[in-house]
Design a protein around this motif. Structure first.
Motif, PDB file in Angstrom:
ATOM      1  N   TYR A  41      -9.684   8.397   6.367  1.00 57.67           N
ATOM      2  CA  TYR A  41      -9.175   7.025   6.344  1.00 57.67           C
ATOM      3  C   TYR A  41     -10.323   6.053   6.570  1.00 57.67           C
ATOM      4  N   ASN A  42     -10.391   5.058   5.704  1.00 55.33           N
ATOM      5  CA  ASN A  42     -11.394   4.006   5.828  1.00 55.33           C
ATOM      6  C   ASN A  42     -10.675   2.695   5.526  1.00 55.33           C
ATOM      7  N   THR A  43     -10.662   1.803   6.485  1.00 55.31           N
ATOM      8  CA  THR A  43      -9.858   0.578   6.357  1.00 55.31           C
ATOM      9  C   THR A  43     -10.149  -0.153   5.050  1.00 55.31           C
ATOM     10  N   LEU A  44     -11.429  -0.395   4.787  1.00 55.79           N
ATOM     11  CA  LEU A  44     -11.783  -1.231   3.629  1.00 55.79           C
ATOM     12  C   LEU A  44     -11.443  -0.520   2.321  1.00 55.79           C
ATOM     13  N   ALA A  45     -11.699   0.798   2.276  1.00 55.30           N
ATOM     14  CA  ALA A  45     -11.428   1.542   1.041  1.00 55.30           C
ATOM     15  C   ALA A  45      -9.924   1.633   0.769  1.00 55.30           C
ATOM     16  N   TYR A  46      -9.158   1.947   1.800  1.00 57.29           N
ATOM     17  CA  TYR A  46      -7.713   2.093   1.631  1.00 57.29           C
ATOM     18  C   TYR A  46      -7.060   0.729   1.326  1.00 57.29           C
ATOM     19  N   ALA A  47      -7.513  -0.300   2.006  1.00 55.72           N
ATOM     20  CA  ALA A  47      -6.936  -1.630   1.753  1.00 55.72           C
ATOM     21  C   ALA A  47      -7.217  -2.040   0.313  1.00 55.72           C
ATOM     22  N   ASN A  48      -8.440  -1.804  -0.151  1.00 53.06           N
ATOM     23  CA  ASN A  48      -8.798  -2.172  -1.525  1.00 53.06           C
ATOM     24  C   ASN A  48      -7.933  -1.397  -2.525  1.00 53.06           C
ATOM     25  N   ALA A  49      -7.731  -0.095  -2.262  1.00 50.33           N
ATOM     26  CA  ALA A  49      -6.933   0.724  -3.181  1.00 50.33           C
ATOM     27  C   ALA A  49      -5.489   0.205  -3.236  1.00 50.33           C
ATOM     28  N   LEU A  50      -4.932  -0.090  -2.080  1.00 49.31           N
ATOM     29  CA  LEU A  50      -3.536  -0.562  -2.060  1.00 49.31           C
ATOM     30  C   LEU A  50      -3.392  -1.934  -2.714  1.00 49.31           C
ATOM     31  N   ILE A  51      -4.338  -2.814  -2.435  1.00 48.60           N
ATOM     32  CA  ILE A  51      -4.266  -4.164  -3.033  1.00 48.60           C
ATOM     33  C   ILE A  51      -4.366  -4.040  -4.556  1.00 48.60           C
ATOM     34  N   THR A  52      -5.241  -3.148  -5.020  1.00 47.73           N
ATOM     35  CA  THR A  52      -5.395  -2.953  -6.470  1.00 47.73           C
ATOM     36  C   THR A  52      -4.081  -2.454  -7.078  1.00 47.73           C
ATOM     37  N   LEU A  53      -3.459  -1.476  -6.416  1.00 51.61           N
ATOM     38  CA  LEU A  53      -2.191  -0.927  -6.929  1.00 51.61           C
ATOM     39  C   LEU A  53      -1.090  -1.978  -6.910  1.00 51.61           C
ATOM     40  N   ILE A  54      -1.008  -2.724  -5.822  1.00 46.13           N
ATOM     41  CA  ILE A  54       0.072  -3.729  -5.700  1.00 46.13           C
ATOM     42  C   ILE A  54      -0.108  -4.812  -6.769  1.00 46.13           C
ATOM     43  N   ARG A  55      -1.357  -5.231  -6.986  1.00 44.05           N
ATOM     44  CA  ARG A  55      -1.586  -6.288  -8.000  1.00 44.05           C
ATOM     45  C   ARG A  55      -1.281  -5.765  -9.408  1.00 44.05           C
ATOM     46  N   LYS A  56      -1.481  -4.465  -9.612  1.00 42.42           N
ATOM     47  CA  LYS A  56      -1.247  -3.911 -10.952  1.00 42.42           C
ATOM     48  C   LYS A  56       0.244  -3.685 -11.212  1.00 42.42           C
ATOM     49  N   TYR A  57       0.974  -3.185 -10.200  1.00 43.27           N
ATOM     50  CA  TYR A  57       2.351  -2.745 -10.453  1.00 43.27           C
ATOM     51  C   TYR A  57       3.431  -3.665  -9.869  1.00 43.27           C
ATOM     52  N   ASN A  58       3.032  -4.661  -9.052  1.00 47.08           N
ATOM     53  CA  ASN A  58       3.974  -5.681  -8.558  1.00 47.08           C
ATOM     54  C   ASN A  58       5.261  -5.138  -7.917  1.00 47.08           C
ATOM     55  N   PRO A  59       5.177  -4.383  -6.835  1.00 50.41           N
ATOM     56  CA  PRO A  59       6.408  -3.945  -6.162  1.00 50.41           C
ATOM     57  C   PRO A  59       7.097  -5.138  -5.486  1.00 50.41           C
ATOM     58  N   SER A  60       8.412  -5.008  -5.242  1.00 50.35           N
ATOM     59  CA  SER A  60       9.106  -6.108  -4.546  1.00 50.35           C
ATOM     60  C   SER A  60       9.084  -5.892  -3.032  1.00 50.35           C
ATOM     61  N   VAL A  61       8.974  -4.627  -2.613  1.00 49.15           N
ATOM     62  CA  VAL A  61       8.980  -4.304  -1.174  1.00 49.15           C
ATOM     63  C   VAL A  61       7.892  -3.257  -0.923  1.00 49.15           C
ATOM     64  N   VAL A  62       7.124  -3.418   0.153  1.00 47.53           N
ATOM     65  CA  VAL A  62       6.173  -2.376   0.558  1.00 47.53           C
ATOM     66  C   VAL A  62       6.382  -2.105   2.056  1.00 47.53           C
ATOM     67  N   LEU A  63       6.674  -0.843   2.383  1.00 42.45           N
ATOM     68  CA  LEU A  63       6.903  -0.451   3.776  1.00 42.45           C
ATOM     69  C   LEU A  63       5.715   0.352   4.292  1.00 42.45           C
ATOM     70  N   PHE A  64       5.339   0.081   5.533  1.00 42.93           N
ATOM     71  CA  PHE A  64       4.233   0.808   6.175  1.00 42.93           C
ATOM     72  C   PHE A  64       4.737   1.432   7.471  1.00 42.93           C
ATOM     73  N   PRO A  65       4.134   2.558   7.882  1.00 48.44           N
ATOM     74  CA  PRO A  65       4.480   3.079   9.205  1.00 48.44           C
ATOM     75  C   PRO A  65       3.807   2.213  10.266  1.00 48.44           C
ATOM     76  N   SER A  66       4.472   2.053  11.386  1.00 41.73           N
ATOM     77  CA  SER A  66       3.865   1.282  12.468  1.00 41.73           C
ATOM     78  C   SER A  66       3.069   2.244  13.345  1.00 41.73           C
ATOM     79  N   THR A  67       2.007   2.761  12.746  1.00 39.46           N
ATOM     80  CA  THR A  67       1.113   3.689  13.433  1.00 39.46           C
ATOM     81  C   THR A  67      -0.233   2.976  13.541  1.00 39.46           C
TER      82      THR A  67
END
Ligand code: FAD
Ligand code: SF4
Ligand code: SF4
Length: 394
Positions: free
Chosen positions: A141-167
């Protein structure tokens, strides 16, 4: 900072409204200081409509372009092996309900190395699609790498809801993503539902005295975090495989700022995880002293369980904060929960009431803990535990 138009007449109505003391009247005009957090509370009170928040660059979105309920799947790594953290299955199970109400797809999002090993397991919870970023450089896990990957996916596929674990990881990642996408984020939700197409995010507020329903009607995706054990895992599509979309996303340059040399678990966290233990034996102020907690340790070990604590016991130094069960600690949903010398304050109960069988031991027959117990034992907790231990050993 809040913008104040020239038609301000200096009536002062806004000054009293600002919770941050950021407004004052100077030369019969409202003036804002750097303390302004742009909360927007003052905007509606101005009779002259002289107050406005600056444009954010995030124009109101066309909501119809956003479809799909996503659950971010965290991979747990204890330094020796990796596996899906069970909270991921809980998010998918709740996500299935939300996706059905919205008439949208349920998608798992998983980032890591060799994540294809988890596809079958992730498919069982009603998952329609798995978005995966699967490459050796994502092993840790790397904060910057994972955040970048998720932001890229969200911008590409436009989900309406994204849930995260509160860990630790979910709490690290989700605010970084929500601020980059300029969307809201509700932490530690205890309920999620759909109303008029919006995600209703329910969570305790004001010290647990009220339950607040929060919605983000103007922006997408709607983002929320949920603690482990708040929702149940429900297998609905055993044997069915979800469609898989693997994306290659290069590491951003900034990710190189952090290099992981070795992963070593904190021993406090490493011993049996409270939120995953089948048996939890918790102690409160009524355990009296460290010796009381040593007795709890022996008792829990005999049952193959973990030891938790009330906040009072943590405050008294009997256990570290990581072992606190309750609203401001860990939520558990064990097969068996034994509360020893714990009064049963609502802030404790919300963290353990989903356990299958709850046993309370308290010297006060009227202690509120007995309201949530299947079995109650009135007596001195140390004496009861010592006797039970003798029997268990036999
Ligand atoms: P007490 O309330 O003092 O109860 C001790 C109990 O032990 C009593 O019922 C007594 O009858 C019994 N007892 C005494 N001697 C014996 C004996 N010899 N044998 C058997 N029983 C005995 N609390 C949490 O636990 N977790 C949280 O996450 C949490 N979050 C909070 C968040 C907020 C915003 C606030 C305001 C409070 C929070 N609290 C939390 C605190 C909570 O309100 C209670 O104060 C706390 O749970 C009390 O802990 P306790 O039951 O151990 O102690
Ligand atoms: Fe105060 Fe909020 Fe108005 Fe800023 S936007 S001046 S913080 S009330
Ligand atoms: Fe000026 Fe409006 Fe504030 Fe009155 S409420 S002082 S008109 S900004």
């Amino acid at each position: 900072m809040i913008q104040i138009a020239a038609n301000c007449v200096g009536c002062g109505k806004c000054v009293a409204t600002c919770p941050f003391g950021a407004l004052s009247i100077v030369n019969r005009k409202a003036v804002a200081s750097a303390a302004c957090t742009m909360c927007g509370a003052c905007v509606s009170v101005c009779p002259m409509k002289a107050l406005s928040l600056p444009a954010t660059g995030a124009a109101k979105k066309d909501l119809s372009a956003y479809k799909g309920v996503w659950a971010f799947i965290e991979i747990a790594d204890d330094g020796r092996s990796q596996k899906v953290r069970p909270v991921g299955f809980e998010l998918l199970s709740k996500g299935r309900e939300l996706a059905d109400q919205l008439g949208e797809e349920l998608c798992a999002v998983v980032i890591g190395d060799n994540v294809q090993n988890y596809y079958a397991e992730l498919s069982q919870y009603g998952t329609d699609k798995i978005y995966a970023v699967n490459a050796p450089e994502y092993h840790n896990y790397n904060t910057l790498a994972y955040a970048n990957a998720l932001i890229t996916l969200i911008r590409k596929y436009n989900p309406s809801v994204v849930l995260f674990p509160s860990t630790y990881i979910g709490r690290d990642l989700s605010p970084r993503i929500s601020s980059e996408l300029f969307v809201g984020l509700t932490a530690d939700c205890t309920g999620l539902s759909i109303k008029e197409g919006n995600l209703i995010q329910t969570r305790p507020a004001f010290g647990g005295n009220i339950m607040a329903d929060i919605k983000c009607p103007d922006y997408r995706p709607q983002m929320a975090t949920v603690r482990p054990n708040v929702f149940k895992k429900v297998v609905t599509t055993a044997g069915r495989m979800a469609a898989v979309v693997e994306e290659r996303i290069a590491l951003p340059v900034e990710a190189g700022k952090v290099r992981i040399i070795q992963t070593q678990m904190d021993p406090v966290v490493q011993d049996q995880k409270l939120d995953e233990a089948p048996v939890v034996v918790s102690g409160g102020r009524g355990m009296k002293d460290k010796e009381g907690f040593e007795l709890l340790e022996t008792f829990a070990k005999t049952l193959g369980g973990a030891v938790g604590a009330s906040r009072a016991a943590v405050d008294m130094g009997f256990k570290p904060k990581e072992k606190q069960v309750g609203q401001s600690g860990v939520t558990v949903a064990s097969k068996l929960y034994i509360a020893c010398g714990i009064s049963g304050a609502v802030q404790h109960v919300v963290g353990m009431e989903h356990s299958d069988v709850i046993i309370g031991i308290n010297k006060d027959a009227n202690a509120p803990i007995f309201n949530v117990c299947k079995y109650g034992i009135v007596g001195d907790a140390k004496q009861v535990l010592s006797k039970a231990l003798e029997q268990l050993k036999k």
